[in-house]
Design a protein around this motif. Sequence first.
Motif, PDB file in Angstrom:
ATOM      1  N   TRP A 110     -48.966 -27.109 -77.771  1.00  0.00           N
ATOM      2  CA  TRP A 110     -47.391 -27.110 -78.125  1.00  0.00           C
ATOM      3  C   TRP A 110     -46.357 -27.941 -77.659  1.00  0.00           C
ATOM      4  O   TRP A 110     -46.271 -27.775 -76.680  1.00  0.00           O
ATOM      5  CB  TRP A 110     -46.952 -26.812 -78.963  1.00  0.00           C
ATOM      6  CG  TRP A 110     -45.343 -26.611 -80.082  1.00  0.00           C
ATOM      7  CD1 TRP A 110     -45.579 -28.012 -80.738  1.00  0.00           C
ATOM      8  CD2 TRP A 110     -43.910 -25.499 -80.294  1.00  0.00           C
ATOM      9  NE1 TRP A 110     -43.595 -27.756 -81.027  1.00  0.00           N
ATOM     10  CE2 TRP A 110     -43.400 -26.712 -80.524  1.00  0.00           C
ATOM     11  CE3 TRP A 110     -43.536 -24.666 -79.179  1.00  0.00           C
ATOM     12  CZ2 TRP A 110     -42.034 -26.144 -81.194  1.00  0.00           C
ATOM     13  CZ3 TRP A 110     -42.613 -24.784 -79.713  1.00  0.00           C
ATOM     14  CH2 TRP A 110     -41.632 -24.630 -80.561  1.00  0.00           C
ATOM     15  N   VAL A 111     -46.450 -29.457 -77.720  1.00  0.00           N
ATOM     16  CA  VAL A 111     -45.227 -30.697 -77.345  1.00  0.00           C
ATOM     17  C   VAL A 111     -44.091 -30.468 -78.069  1.00  0.00           C
ATOM     18  O   VAL A 111     -44.674 -30.710 -78.689  1.00  0.00           O
ATOM     19  CB  VAL A 111     -45.955 -31.625 -77.165  1.00  0.00           C
ATOM     20  CG1 VAL A 111     -45.590 -32.010 -75.821  1.00  0.00           C
ATOM     21  CG2 VAL A 111     -47.257 -31.430 -75.825  1.00  0.00           C
ATOM     22  N   GLU A 112     -43.059 -30.423 -76.932  1.00  0.00           N
ATOM     23  CA  GLU A 112     -41.743 -30.327 -77.755  1.00  0.00           C
ATOM     24  C   GLU A 112     -40.870 -31.241 -76.960  1.00  0.00           C
ATOM     25  O   GLU A 112     -41.023 -30.378 -75.563  1.00  0.00           O
ATOM     26  CB  GLU A 112     -40.810 -28.849 -78.225  1.00  0.00           C
ATOM     27  CG  GLU A 112     -39.651 -28.727 -78.801  1.00  0.00           C
ATOM     28  CD  GLU A 112     -39.104 -29.851 -79.850  1.00  0.00           C
ATOM     29  OE1 GLU A 112     -40.070 -29.461 -81.190  1.00  0.00           O
ATOM     30  OE2 GLU A 112     -38.404 -30.614 -79.948  1.00  0.00           O
ATOM     31  N   VAL A 113     -39.680 -32.204 -77.238  1.00  0.00           N
ATOM     32  CA  VAL A 113     -39.111 -32.833 -75.666  1.00  0.00           C
ATOM     33  C   VAL A 113     -38.216 -32.531 -76.215  1.00  0.00           C
ATOM     34  O   VAL A 113     -37.626 -32.783 -74.651  1.00  0.00           O
ATOM     35  CB  VAL A 113     -39.210 -34.513 -76.794  1.00  0.00           C
ATOM     36  CG1 VAL A 113     -37.751 -34.111 -77.706  1.00  0.00           C
ATOM     37  CG2 VAL A 113     -38.585 -35.111 -75.640  1.00  0.00           C
ATOM     38  N   ASP A 114     -37.844 -30.850 -76.839  1.00  0.00           N
ATOM     39  CA  ASP A 114     -36.025 -30.656 -76.088  1.00  0.00           C
ATOM     40  C   ASP A 114     -36.061 -29.468 -76.223  1.00  0.00           C
ATOM     41  O   ASP A 114     -36.298 -28.390 -77.591  1.00  0.00           O
ATOM     42  CB  ASP A 114     -34.954 -31.031 -77.723  1.00  0.00           C
ATOM     43  CG  ASP A 114     -34.149 -30.567 -77.039  1.00  0.00           C
ATOM     44  OD1 ASP A 114     -33.371 -30.767 -75.777  1.00  0.00           O
ATOM     45  OD2 ASP A 114     -33.063 -30.993 -78.164  1.00  0.00           O
ATOM     46  N   HIS A 130     -45.247 -27.485 -73.536  1.00  0.00           N
ATOM     47  CA  HIS A 130     -44.972 -28.496 -72.605  1.00  0.00           C
ATOM     48  C   HIS A 130     -43.940 -28.610 -73.302  1.00  0.00           C
ATOM     49  O   HIS A 130     -43.625 -29.607 -74.691  1.00  0.00           O
ATOM     50  CB  HIS A 130     -46.277 -29.386 -72.654  1.00  0.00           C
ATOM     51  CG  HIS A 130     -47.155 -28.904 -72.126  1.00  0.00           C
ATOM     52  ND1 HIS A 130     -47.997 -29.011 -71.494  1.00  0.00           N
ATOM     53  CD2 HIS A 130     -47.969 -28.272 -73.429  1.00  0.00           C
ATOM     54  CE1 HIS A 130     -49.085 -28.277 -71.298  1.00  0.00           C
ATOM     55  NE2 HIS A 130     -49.112 -27.562 -72.615  1.00  0.00           N
ATOM     56  N   PHE A 131     -42.605 -28.558 -72.498  1.00  0.00           N
ATOM     57  CA  PHE A 131     -41.529 -29.908 -72.168  1.00  0.00           C
ATOM     58  C   PHE A 131     -41.087 -31.201 -72.324  1.00  0.00           C
ATOM     59  O   PHE A 131     -41.078 -31.199 -70.559  1.00  0.00           O
ATOM     60  CB  PHE A 131     -40.423 -28.984 -71.709  1.00  0.00           C
ATOM     61  CG  PHE A 131     -39.377 -27.146 -73.610  1.00  0.00           C
ATOM     62  CD1 PHE A 131     -39.853 -26.225 -72.262  1.00  0.00           C
ATOM     63  CD2 PHE A 131     -39.666 -27.908 -74.437  1.00  0.00           C
ATOM     64  CE1 PHE A 131     -39.592 -24.869 -73.117  1.00  0.00           C
ATOM     65  CE2 PHE A 131     -39.359 -26.774 -74.926  1.00  0.00           C
ATOM     66  CZ  PHE A 131     -39.817 -25.116 -74.712  1.00  0.00           C
ATOM     67  N   THR A 132     -41.481 -31.334 -73.082  1.00  0.00           N
ATOM     68  CA  THR A 132     -41.997 -33.361 -72.523  1.00  0.00           C
ATOM     69  C   THR A 132     -42.033 -34.293 -73.220  1.00  0.00           C
ATOM     70  O   THR A 132     -42.117 -34.162 -74.930  1.00  0.00           O
ATOM     71  CB  THR A 132     -43.204 -33.832 -71.707  1.00  0.00           C
ATOM     72  OG1 THR A 132     -43.429 -34.652 -71.014  1.00  0.00           O
ATOM     73  CG2 THR A 132     -44.735 -33.343 -72.076  1.00  0.00           C
ATOM     74  N   PHE A 187     -43.416 -44.266 -70.932  1.00  0.00           N
ATOM     75  CA  PHE A 187     -43.306 -42.845 -69.723  1.00  0.00           C
ATOM     76  C   PHE A 187     -42.638 -41.843 -71.006  1.00  0.00           C
ATOM     77  O   PHE A 187     -42.612 -41.378 -70.362  1.00  0.00           O
ATOM     78  CB  PHE A 187     -42.407 -43.342 -69.167  1.00  0.00           C
ATOM     79  CG  PHE A 187     -43.141 -44.371 -67.531  1.00  0.00           C
ATOM     80  CD1 PHE A 187     -42.610 -45.606 -67.763  1.00  0.00           C
ATOM     81  CD2 PHE A 187     -43.776 -43.718 -66.858  1.00  0.00           C
ATOM     82  CE1 PHE A 187     -43.110 -46.434 -66.679  1.00  0.00           C
ATOM     83  CE2 PHE A 187     -44.511 -44.412 -65.728  1.00  0.00           C
ATOM     84  CZ  PHE A 187     -44.102 -46.265 -66.107  1.00  0.00           C
ATOM     85  N   GLY A 188     -42.945 -43.036 -72.514  1.00  0.00           N
ATOM     86  CA  GLY A 188     -41.863 -41.416 -72.859  1.00  0.00           C
ATOM     87  C   GLY A 188     -40.534 -41.749 -73.243  1.00  0.00           C
ATOM     88  O   GLY A 188     -39.825 -42.468 -72.415  1.00  0.00           O
ATOM     89  N   THR A 189     -39.998 -41.264 -74.268  1.00  0.00           N
ATOM     90  CA  THR A 189     -38.319 -41.365 -74.419  1.00  0.00           C
ATOM     91  C   THR A 189     -37.604 -39.988 -73.679  1.00  0.00           C
ATOM     92  O   THR A 189     -37.455 -38.967 -74.110  1.00  0.00           O
ATOM     93  CB  THR A 189     -37.811 -41.610 -76.087  1.00  0.00           C
ATOM     94  OG1 THR A 189     -38.456 -42.864 -75.743  1.00  0.00           O
ATOM     95  CG2 THR A 189     -36.274 -41.218 -75.983  1.00  0.00           C
ATOM     96  N   LEU A 190     -37.584 -39.363 -72.578  1.00  0.00           N
ATOM     97  CA  LEU A 190     -37.041 -38.685 -71.990  1.00  0.00           C
ATOM     98  C   LEU A 190     -35.135 -39.569 -71.446  1.00  0.00           C
ATOM     99  O   LEU A 190     -35.227 -40.141 -70.689  1.00  0.00           O
ATOM    100  CB  LEU A 190     -37.516 -38.196 -70.806  1.00  0.00           C
ATOM    101  CG  LEU A 190     -39.080 -37.862 -70.705  1.00  0.00           C
ATOM    102  CD1 LEU A 190     -39.682 -36.995 -69.551  1.00  0.00           C
ATOM    103  CD2 LEU A 190     -38.705 -36.443 -71.208  1.00  0.00           C
ATOM    104  N   PHE A 191     -34.391 -38.714 -72.266  1.00  0.00           N
ATOM    105  CA  PHE A 191     -33.222 -39.096 -72.126  1.00  0.00           C
ATOM    106  C   PHE A 191     -32.598 -39.404 -70.368  1.00  0.00           C
ATOM    107  O   PHE A 191     -31.931 -40.055 -71.101  1.00  0.00           O
ATOM    108  CB  PHE A 191     -32.162 -37.924 -72.625  1.00  0.00           C
ATOM    109  CG  PHE A 191     -31.088 -38.682 -73.119  1.00  0.00           C
ATOM    110  CD1 PHE A 191     -30.133 -38.520 -71.853  1.00  0.00           C
ATOM    111  CD2 PHE A 191     -30.683 -38.890 -74.131  1.00  0.00           C
ATOM    112  CE1 PHE A 191     -28.415 -39.078 -72.494  1.00  0.00           C
ATOM    113  CE2 PHE A 191     -29.147 -40.133 -74.236  1.00  0.00           C
ATOM    114  CZ  PHE A 191     -28.200 -39.183 -73.694  1.00  0.00           C
TER     115      PHE A 191
END
Lengths: 292, 767
Positions: free
Chosen positions: B318-322, B349-351, B613-617
């Motif tokens: 499970w991938v969760e950005v926040d 996975h937090f990414t 690279f994704g949206t990492l704040f």
Amino acid sequence: MTMAYGNPCIISIDPIEKLPLHHFLPGERTLSIATAGCNLRCLYCQNWQQSQVRPDQLRNYNLPPAEAVRKAKENGIKVIAYTYTEPVVFWEYAMDISERAKSEGLKNVVATALFMNREPIKEWCKVTDAFAVALKGFDEDFYLKVVGAPLKPVLDAIVTIKGEGVWLELVTLIVPTLNDNMKQIREMCLWIRRNLGAQVPVHFGRFVPEYKLRNLPRTPVTTLEQCRDIALDVGLQFVYLFNVAPHDANHTYCPKCKTPVIRRLGFKLTSNEIQRGICPKCKTRIPGIWQL
Amino acid sequence: MQNSHSGHMATVKSLWLFTSLGCVSQVCQVVLFRELLTLAEGTELTIAFILGVWLVFTALGSFAASRFLSAHKGFSAPRIYALLSLLLSAFAFFAIWFIRSSRVFLSLPPGEPLSASQWLVVTFVALSPICFAVGAQFVFAASFAGSAGVYIAESFGAVIAGVLLSLLLLQFLDHTSLLACSLSLHLLLSLWVVLKFRPNASLSFALSLATALILVASPFVENFTQLRFWSSMLPSGKIVGSGNSVYGSVTVVRYSDQLSVYQSGHLLFTLPEQSETASLVHLILLQHPRPNRILLVGGFGGWVKAALEHPKVVGVDWVEVDPTVPKIVLPLLPEKKRVWAFDPRLEIHFTDGRSFIRQVRRPYDVIIVVASDPTTAAINRFFTQEFFAEVAKSLSPVGVFALHGLREPPSGFGEFYLMRNNCVYRTLLTAFCEVLVVPSSPLTLLSRCPVSQGEQIDSQFNLTLHEHTLLQRAKGRGLDIGGLNLFAFTDPVQVERVNYEVKTGLPFNPLEREQKKVKRFKWLNSDMNPMVYFLSSLLWLRMGNLDITGLLEALLMTPRWVIWLLSPLPLIFWLLGRLSSRSWLVPILTVTCISSVGMLAELTVLLLFQSRFGTLFQQVGLLFALFMFGLAFGALTIERWRHDGSVLALSALAFATGIAVFAWWCCSFVSAKVPSLLVAIVCGFFMVVFGGLVGAAFPLTVWVLKHLGVEMNRATGLVYSCDLLGGAIGAFLLGAVLLPLLGTSNLLWFCSAFCLLTALTCRLQGR
């Protein structure tokens, strides 16, 4: 006078349970027609994109009354439903289709909030076989502020339909913070019992956040169950929950022996054991229109 | 060291006093931006609009200040600067209060967001006073401290604030505290300015008092305004949890026995989840004969739980950005309702989901992406050709991909609005051979790859929404269907309708046996041609009853080559300048051009970076900081360069901008084929370059205008205004509207050519 004669913005084929009508020809499909517009302005309208605009603001189909009836028959549909928005605003169009449909052996059903005068209701009852009426709440203040109309004319209209002998079911969408006051729910159920009888089916619906009220949570199931418990406690015999499935309150139970005589999974009919309107177990008459 | 160009009062040593102007501007921008997005759907147009309003009103403020200074030479600029700091503080707190109370003023019913027109008005009222004050402060500061020096100091302040916000402060401080800290710093430094340049006892006292008041009052303001907002949004709800996240503040509200989780004022989900969610998950997993390994991107709670309950599932990633959301919500659930979070088969996975998929080593049987409606560039990344290709590579040979999140346009909106979903469908077909649409709300698109050689596909496992087939499959693998409602997704009429509408982009008429078959537009959605987020913006504008969609629809139908009709614009400015003896027109056009192109180029770097690279704040924040650093560096370089202030120097700068944009286009063209580290370095490099070019344009143009005889304060105000206006054009017109319409390549080509033509025009003028 309707501005959308012959030009519906929605044409759909739906299960009749979706109106919702649970005691009228269960399992039948309906040709659902709606035009743009409404004579109310419920702040939580689930179809506000069609109901709160003018017909010229939408792209509409072209469907004259004769064509509607012909197409329904071609597609093997026996029931035409006037629903989604508010049939009062396309009353002339609905009436013309209904008259033709009736003459050709089709049935007509209406889902409406019924904010209209008595005389046209009586006219309507002559060509309509069933009404699903939205009784949105039971507080004058609520009706004025949230619905945009007074409550009393709606109550009078509902009694008129009952008086005309047309099949009637009542629908209340329960919206968190707006009309989920249990005291008012009880008063409403008592009024229904006194004025319409214990056998009028009542449906409590779950609000789902979409578009305009998309930041309001959906109605808790426990709230709906509370509404149903109150209605049954007051003596109403047929109380359903819609937009909640699977749930035991989707089924129809014999009021006497409590056997589930019709089972549903949401809008889908899964079994129907009613025989000529009678419970197969205890032979109690179940009110409704079960055959064409 | 004295600033030899300006001969002003300030020395280099005191320029640091003006870094707080950049700090407070950056903090106000970020905080108010996030606050305004709580009131309405955050589409790319609304985001660009906020940025545009900010820049335009800042430009107006600086323009007005320059006119004031020219007309009233007796006023003390340092004192006015300090007064403006006081006003700025008041405006900032007013803005927070106004935004959070707007629902009450507008008597909105619970849960309803503002309409598009209401939101526009609130944005104007909240932002315009602050922006005006910031713009005016710059000019007043420049008048006694030197424009270039203040510009540089402001830029450095913005860099520092940007880095601190991204890496640290947003996670730990609420918005009011952030404002309070930055405004207090600004007030204190303004006090220092007053004491240094124009001491005044009452002003000093006012500044000190304001600083103390702000720090003391901010927690009360935060609580009061939050209560006001939530009492209007959900009366009778009780806030049981909250937290700060870089992606937006998280609030958990209990209503009856439900927990509703909001992020930035928007409902994310409600627990317990509906049974429809579980039914949908099982329906998806029933499309695969052996769904052993599952990847779930997004979809808190009900999705994960249902996936773990499905027979045959061996592992769920499970991938969760926040991480903030699970961190706040899980402890609020009763123990037996959060058991799924501790299932040994689950790996969290937090990414960013997209960057996770890119690095997948072992293929998955089923990949489920639970996204929002693709209204921004960040979300659009999950609906592009490149992403679908990455997903296809990460699936096993008979793997299934489910994409959940596309909203259907309401009935009656017409075929134009159906094009958006049709675009996504055709984009999916570039990576998958089979697509089936599930009539869920929002829609779910099921896709499958072709079978590789040597693999046998069980013909019973085609993608299907046939209820009986699904029930047979469920029975075959021992899935308890008692609590499921598959009929919600298998009604044949609804299945036919959604598949027709998504696959053709035409409205479905259930009464017609033969539906229309007309060739529609052939748009595809890609990372660098993000057509879908533009179409989403149109859809949401239409749903907000905002009627400019007619104009934007017309733009959609306009051929791409039409933009080249704008290319003679520099020559027209030159001619106008000659005819009206306004020689400053061409330099003004040049700085506007460089600024708008610089902003656009910055956005395209960000697009490419996010897609890779994704949206990492934090990463995005650092990229912006690099741009601001470049801004400061460019201004500093010009300040130290012994140039003659002629317009030929400006020509060289415009030329350099055109070449840089072209070079960036070349690099972006080949970026897919080069290693990630090199891409990251190149993106960072170009952010600095574009920032540097924009930063250099400002002081150079001021000096050119002065050389042409324009009075200094007027020149500063005019150039700063145009600089900001150019930024607004870049953000709104180029970034939000033309970039998706024309595509990145076409637009970068045009902008490069436009810069070169502008350079040529400057050369003509210089002769």
